[in-house]
Design an enzyme around this catalytic site. Sequence first.
Site, short mmCIF file in Angstrom:
data_model
loop_
_atom_site.label_atom_id
_atom_site.label_comp_id
_atom_site.label_asym_id
_atom_site.label_seq_id
_atom_site.Cartn_x
_atom_site.Cartn_y
_atom_site.Cartn_z
N GLU A 186 34.83 -34.11 -35.88
CA GLU A 186 35.67 -33.74 -34.73
C GLU A 186 35.50 -32.29 -34.30
OE1 GLU A 186 36.62 -36.33 -33.72
OE2 GLU A 186 37.53 -37.64 -35.19
N GLY A 187 34.28 -31.80 -34.36
CA GLY A 187 34.02 -30.40 -34.07
C GLY A 187 34.13 -29.61 -35.36
#
Length: 591
Positions: free
Chosen positions: A402-403
Site C-alpha cells: 500500500e505504498g
Amino acid sequence: MTKTKIVGGSFVIEDVGADAIVTPEDFTAEQRMIQDTTRDYVATEVIPHDEELEKQDYALTVKLMRKAGEVGLLSADIPELYGGLGLDKVSSTIISETLSPASSFALSIGAHVGIGTLPIVFFGTPEQKQKYLPDLATGEKIAAYCLTEPASGSDALGAKTTAKLSEDGQHYILNGSKIYITNAGFADIFIVYAKVDGKDFTAFIVERDMEGFAVGPEEKKMGIKGSSTRPLYFEDVKVPVDHVLGEIGRGHLIAFNILNIGRFKLAAGCLGAQKEAIALSSQYANERKQFGRAISSFPLVAGKLADMNIQTYVSESMVYRTSGLIDERLKDVNDQDADSGTQAAKAIAEYALECSINKVFVTEALDFVADEGVQIHGGYGYVQEYKIERIYRDSRINRIFEGTNEINRLLIPGTLLKRAMKGELPLIAKVQELQGELISLMPGQTFEGTLEQEAHLVAAAKKVFLTVGGLAVQKYGTSLEKEQEVLSYLADLMIQIYAIESTLLRTRKRIGKVGEEKAKAAIQMTEVFIHEAFAKIEHIAKETAAAMESGDTLRTHLSILKKLVRRTPINAVGLKREIAARVIQAEGYII
C-alpha cells in the site's frame, strides 16, 4: 446541534477533547457482536485448516471465503442496495483486526473486501455496482487489485500497460503486465490500471475469462505464503467500453483514494497481529522455565512484554480514533445520491494523511512486537512449529504494501503543506503566532494532576513541529519537496504527535468513564509512551535543525528548542514492571 467536523491534519495545530474521539471502549453491543462473530468464524472455520491454507489450497481458500460471505464478513463496506451490510467504518475496522489470526487467509479477505471491491463501491456506475457487488458481497466472485508493474511500483503513474479503443468503438484493447497481484490465483474480477493511448491513466474492470488474459505462476515469498501472489499478462484483451471504471484519464483518483482506505485497513490487520503476538509470547514466557523459574519472572523478559503491550495500546488508540474520524465525515454522504461512492471516497480522502500515519506507525510497531516475540521464544521462535515465527515473517511485507513507508513519509508532510497552501489549514498563521510566543521567556512549570505533564508534552510537541516545520518552509519554500530527508523528519514528528495525542485522549476518556483506579494500566502506558516518544521528538527536531542550519544560526534554533523540550523524567522501569505483571497474569493484551 451539528457536530463540528475535524479537518484532516489539523491535529498538529489544534487540540480536541477526549469526547471527540472514538475508542474501543465505545464499541456498541452490535459492534461487539460483530467482533464475536468474526472471532468465532476464525476459530471454527479457519484455524482448523491453517496448515492446508498455508500450503496454498486455493479451492479451500475460496470455499472459506464464501463461508465468510455467508456470515457477512465480506459485505461490511458494500451498500445495502447492492447486497451488502453498509456498516460504519468502526465496524469494518473491527472485522479487519479480528480476522488477523487467520494469517495469510486474512490477507486474501482483506485484499478482496478492500482494494479489490471498494473501487467499484466508490467509483462504479449503478449498472456496474448491480452487476458485481452482490456477488462480491457473498464471495461468489473474488476481487483483486492490479496496479504494480515490473517497472512501476511506487511510481504508479509510470505504468506501461496500454489500452486502445477498438475501431468499432466497442472495446478497449489492453496490452501489458502486472506483478505481485494478491488473490491472482483464484480471483474472478480484476481492477486493472492502464493508459489509454499510452497517456490517459484509467481503471478497468477485467474478468478472468476474457480472451488474451493470462495469470502467471505463484511467487515464492518470504512470508504470507498462504496467499496467492502472481503476475498478470494482457495480450490484446478486449475489455468492453462499459467496463471502464470512473472516467478516462482519471484513474489516479481511484488508485490513490483506494490506497487511503487500504493503508488504514492494513493498520487494523497489523493491530490484530500485535495482540496475537503478545498472547503467544506471554503464554510461552509463563511456561518456559530457566534456572528453575518461569522466564516471565525475569525483568528483561517482562520488560519486553510491557513494551509490546504499550506499542499495541498506542496502535489501537490511533486506529480507532481514525476510524471514528472517517465515520463522522461519512455522515454527510447521502447513500441515495448517484455519486454517493465518490462522496464517500472524498470523505475518506479528508484523512489521507492520518491513514498514512496509521500505516507507518502500526506496521513498524508490529515489526517491533513480532521481533520481541521471537526473542522471548528464543530458539523456539525461529522454528515453524511456533506461530510467532510466521508472524515475524508475515509482518515484513506490511512496510512495503500500500505504498512503502518511505513513500508514505513523503506524503504525510506533503499533504499537510498542500492543505495549508490551499487555505484549508491555518498552518502558516500558527507558525507566526508561535514565533512571537517563543521570543518571550517561558517559565518553568510544575505538574501535580494525573497526566498533566503528559498533556503539556503533547502541546509542546506540536510547538516543536511548528518550529522546525516553519524553519523548513522558510528555508526551502516550494523546493522543500526535494529535501526528502527533512520531509521524513517532519513526517516522523507528525507520526509521534498523532500517536501521543491519540493515546492521551483515549486514556483521559477512559478515566472519565471508569475512574483512575480502573484506568491505572492505561495511565501507566500513556505516561511511559509519551515520555519515550517525546525523547524521540526532541532528537528528531535537533537532527532536522542540524540538517538545515549550522554555526550560530543552528545554536539559536537549538536554544529555542531547549525551551520547548524541558520535562521531568519518570520512573519508566517501575511503571513497566507493573504493566508487565498485568500482561503476564492475563497472558495477553491488557488495557
